[in-house]
Design a protein around this motif. Structure first.
Motif, PDB file in Angstrom:
ATOM      1  N   GLY A 150       0.793  -1.220   0.000  1.00  0.00           N
ATOM      2  CA  GLY A 150       0.000   0.000   0.000  1.00  0.00           C
ATOM      3  C   GLY A 150       0.825   1.269   0.000  1.00  0.00           C
ATOM      4  O   GLY A 150       0.289   2.364  -0.199  1.00  0.00           O
ATOM      5  N   ARG A 151       2.144   1.138   0.233  1.00  0.00           N
ATOM      6  CA  ARG A 151       3.012   2.318   0.249  1.00  0.00           C
ATOM      7  C   ARG A 151       4.054   2.276  -0.865  1.00  0.00           C
ATOM      8  O   ARG A 151       4.423   3.323  -1.398  1.00  0.00           O
ATOM      9  N   PHE A 152       4.534   1.095  -1.210  1.00  0.00           N
ATOM     10  CA  PHE A 152       5.565   0.942  -2.235  1.00  0.00           C
ATOM     11  C   PHE A 152       4.960   0.328  -3.490  1.00  0.00           C
ATOM     12  O   PHE A 152       4.065  -0.517  -3.407  1.00  0.00           O
ATOM     13  N   THR A 153       5.496   0.720  -4.649  1.00  0.00           N
ATOM     14  CA  THR A 153       5.068   0.156  -5.917  1.00  0.00           C
ATOM     15  C   THR A 153       6.287  -0.137  -6.777  1.00  0.00           C
ATOM     16  O   THR A 153       7.099   0.757  -7.036  1.00  0.00           O
ATOM     17  N   ILE A 154       6.398  -1.384  -7.220  1.00  0.00           N
ATOM     18  CA  ILE A 154       7.473  -1.771  -8.120  1.00  0.00           C
ATOM     19  C   ILE A 154       6.940  -1.757  -9.550  1.00  0.00           C
ATOM     20  O   ILE A 154       5.792  -2.133  -9.791  1.00  0.00           O
ATOM     21  N   SER A 155       7.770  -1.314 -10.475  1.00  0.00           N
ATOM     22  CA  SER A 155       7.354  -1.291 -11.875  1.00  0.00           C
ATOM     23  C   SER A 155       8.591  -1.342 -12.755  1.00  0.00           C
ATOM     24  O   SER A 155       9.715  -1.141 -12.279  1.00  0.00           O
ATOM     25  N   LYS A 156       8.370  -1.639 -14.026  1.00  0.00           N
ATOM     26  CA  LYS A 156       9.492  -1.691 -14.962  1.00  0.00           C
ATOM     27  C   LYS A 156       9.112  -1.009 -16.260  1.00  0.00           C
ATOM     28  O   LYS A 156       8.006  -1.215 -16.774  1.00  0.00           O
ATOM     29  N   ASP A 157      10.010  -0.189 -16.766  1.00  0.00           N
ATOM     30  CA  ASP A 157       9.879   0.403 -18.084  1.00  0.00           C
ATOM     31  C   ASP A 157      10.739  -0.444 -19.020  1.00  0.00           C
ATOM     32  O   ASP A 157      11.963  -0.337 -19.016  1.00  0.00           O
ATOM     33  N   SER A 158      10.087  -1.298 -19.800  1.00  0.00           N
ATOM     34  CA  SER A 158      10.830  -2.219 -20.658  1.00  0.00           C
ATOM     35  C   SER A 158      11.611  -1.498 -21.740  1.00  0.00           C
ATOM     36  O   SER A 158      12.696  -1.924 -22.130  1.00  0.00           O
ATOM     37  N   ALA A 159      11.068  -0.394 -22.236  1.00  0.00           N
ATOM     38  CA  ALA A 159      11.756   0.353 -23.284  1.00  0.00           C
ATOM     39  C   ALA A 159      13.085   0.909 -22.782  1.00  0.00           C
ATOM     40  O   ALA A 159      14.072   0.978 -23.512  1.00  0.00           O
ATOM     41  N   LYS A 160      13.120   1.311 -21.514  1.00  0.00           N
ATOM     42  CA  LYS A 160      14.338   1.855 -20.919  1.00  0.00           C
ATOM     43  C   LYS A 160      15.138   0.796 -20.170  1.00  0.00           C
ATOM     44  O   LYS A 160      16.228   1.084 -19.671  1.00  0.00           O
ATOM     45  N   ASN A 161      14.565  -0.416 -20.061  1.00  0.00           N
ATOM     46  CA  ASN A 161      15.188  -1.493 -19.285  1.00  0.00           C
ATOM     47  C   ASN A 161      15.563  -1.006 -17.888  1.00  0.00           C
ATOM     48  O   ASN A 161      16.684  -1.235 -17.399  1.00  0.00           O
ATOM     49  N   THR A 162      14.605  -0.353 -17.263  1.00  0.00           N
ATOM     50  CA  THR A 162      14.821   0.236 -15.943  1.00  0.00           C
ATOM     51  C   THR A 162      13.728  -0.217 -14.995  1.00  0.00           C
ATOM     52  O   THR A 162      12.547  -0.195 -15.342  1.00  0.00           O
ATOM     53  N   LEU A 163      14.149  -0.629 -13.816  1.00  0.00           N
ATOM     54  CA  LEU A 163      13.236  -1.055 -12.763  1.00  0.00           C
ATOM     55  C   LEU A 163      13.089   0.086 -11.771  1.00  0.00           C
ATOM     56  O   LEU A 163      14.076   0.774 -11.471  1.00  0.00           O
ATOM     57  N   TYR A 164      11.877   0.266 -11.265  1.00  0.00           N
ATOM     58  CA  TYR A 164      11.614   1.358 -10.335  1.00  0.00           C
ATOM     59  C   TYR A 164      11.017   0.834  -9.038  1.00  0.00           C
ATOM     60  O   TYR A 164      10.394  -0.233  -9.000  1.00  0.00           O
ATOM     61  N   LEU A 165      11.184   1.632  -7.994  1.00  0.00           N
ATOM     62  CA  LEU A 165      10.482   1.397  -6.740  1.00  0.00           C
ATOM     63  C   LEU A 165      10.006   2.754  -6.237  1.00  0.00           C
ATOM     64  O   LEU A 165      10.809   3.587  -5.805  1.00  0.00           O
ATOM     65  N   GLN A 166       8.706   2.980  -6.357  1.00  0.00           N
ATOM     66  CA  GLN A 166       8.108   4.207  -5.828  1.00  0.00           C
ATOM     67  C   GLN A 166       7.777   3.962  -4.365  1.00  0.00           C
ATOM     68  O   GLN A 166       7.043   3.027  -4.048  1.00  0.00           O
ATOM     69  N   MET A 167       8.300   4.798  -3.500  1.00  0.00           N
ATOM     70  CA  MET A 167       8.113   4.631  -2.061  1.00  0.00           C
ATOM     71  C   MET A 167       7.419   5.861  -1.506  1.00  0.00           C
ATOM     72  O   MET A 167       7.960   6.972  -1.568  1.00  0.00           O
ATOM     73  N   ASN A 168       6.211   5.662  -0.996  1.00  0.00           N
ATOM     74  CA  ASN A 168       5.423   6.748  -0.433  1.00  0.00           C
ATOM     75  C   ASN A 168       5.219   6.526   1.056  1.00  0.00           C
ATOM     76  O   ASN A 168       5.344   5.411   1.557  1.00  0.00           O
ATOM     77  N   ASN A 169       4.859   7.600   1.755  1.00  0.00           N
ATOM     78  CA  ASN A 169       4.611   7.525   3.198  1.00  0.00           C
ATOM     79  C   ASN A 169       5.742   6.776   3.910  1.00  0.00           C
ATOM     80  O   ASN A 169       5.499   5.844   4.682  1.00  0.00           O
ATOM     81  N   LEU A 170       6.943   7.198   3.650  1.00  0.00           N
ATOM     82  CA  LEU A 170       8.103   6.521   4.217  1.00  0.00           C
ATOM     83  C   LEU A 170       8.147   6.640   5.730  1.00  0.00           C
ATOM     84  O   LEU A 170       7.716   7.649   6.308  1.00  0.00           O
ATOM     85  N   LYS A 171       8.668   5.586   6.355  1.00  0.00           N
ATOM     86  CA  LYS A 171       8.787   5.519   7.808  1.00  0.00           C
ATOM     87  C   LYS A 171      10.254   5.322   8.187  1.00  0.00           C
ATOM     88  O   LYS A 171      11.035   4.800   7.384  1.00  0.00           O
ATOM     89  N   PRO A 172      10.631   5.703   9.391  1.00  0.00           N
ATOM     90  CA  PRO A 172      12.025   5.490   9.801  1.00  0.00           C
ATOM     91  C   PRO A 172      12.493   4.048   9.648  1.00  0.00           C
ATOM     92  O   PRO A 172      13.651   3.815   9.305  1.00  0.00           O
ATOM     93  N   ASP A 173      11.589   3.087   9.848  1.00  0.00           N
ATOM     94  CA  ASP A 173      11.959   1.674   9.701  1.00  0.00           C
ATOM     95  C   ASP A 173      12.272   1.297   8.258  1.00  0.00           C
ATOM     96  O   ASP A 173      12.789   0.203   8.014  1.00  0.00           O
ATOM     97  N   ASP A 174      11.952   2.175   7.318  1.00  0.00           N
ATOM     98  CA  ASP A 174      12.285   1.902   5.913  1.00  0.00           C
ATOM     99  C   ASP A 174      13.731   2.259   5.585  1.00  0.00           C
ATOM    100  O   ASP A 174      14.207   1.988   4.483  1.00  0.00           O
ATOM    101  N   SER A 175      14.423   2.861   6.512  1.00  0.00           N
ATOM    102  CA  SER A 175      15.811   3.269   6.266  1.00  0.00           C
ATOM    103  C   SER A 175      16.695   2.056   6.020  1.00  0.00           C
ATOM    104  O   SER A 175      16.500   0.992   6.619  1.00  0.00           O
ATOM    105  N   GLY A 176      17.672   2.240   5.141  1.00  0.00           N
ATOM    106  CA  GLY A 176      18.617   1.162   4.858  1.00  0.00           C
ATOM    107  C   GLY A 176      19.230   1.335   3.494  1.00  0.00           C
ATOM    108  O   GLY A 176      18.916   2.283   2.767  1.00  0.00           O
ATOM    109  N   MET A 177      20.110   0.391   3.155  1.00  0.00           N
ATOM    110  CA  MET A 177      20.683   0.351   1.814  1.00  0.00           C
ATOM    111  C   MET A 177      19.757  -0.485   0.955  1.00  0.00           C
ATOM    112  O   MET A 177      19.447  -1.621   1.312  1.00  0.00           O
TER     113      MET A 177
END
Length: 126
Positions: free
Chosen positions: A70-97
């Motif tokens: 409900g907060r993160f969305t993964i998607s891929k643009d095949s034309a650009k061969n790029t993977l994305y991760l949209q992260m909304n409503n971030l929380k401190p526990d989401d911190s990391g590499m």
């Protein structure tokens, strides 16, 4: 030769948003999973979101770690061969590499992934 390069990390306050990108050079059409993992300081690496390639399990339907649904969305643009991760409503526990990975078979099985990027740091302050 497969080369994954992440970008888009940064520092935000809780409730903010970031979009991570992963340029996937040399990684062609594959049914295996691609996705995002993260490692917080002192913690084990964990799966955040994965999706399959063409003809793969779930036919591209994403799988998410429960705490990011409900907060993160993964998607891929095949034309650009790029993977994305949209992260909304971030929380401190989401911190990391955050790492982009490809060629694996499960959110719970990071060791199954053959290809990894160098990571991009996400820091969420309270």
């Amino acid at each position: 030769q497969v080369h994954l390069v992440e970008s888009g990390g940064g520092s935000v306050q809780a409730g903010g948003s970031l979009r991570l990108s992963c340029a996937m050079s040399g990684y062609g059409q594959s049914p295996y999973l691609m996705g995002w993992f993260r490692r917080a300081r002192g913690q084990e690496r964990e799966g955040v979101a994965v999706m399959s390639g063409p003809g793969g399990p779930g036919d591209g339907t994403p799988t998410y770690k429960d705490s990011v649904k409900g907060r993160f969305t993964i998607s891929k643009d095949s034309a650009k061969n790029t993977l994305y991760l949209q992260m909304n409503n971030l929380k401190p526990d989401d911190s990391g590499m955050y790492y982009c990975a490809a060629g694996g078979y499960g959110l719970e099985f990071p060791n199954s992934f053959n290809y990894w990027g160098q990571g991009t740091q996400v820091t969420v302050s309270a």
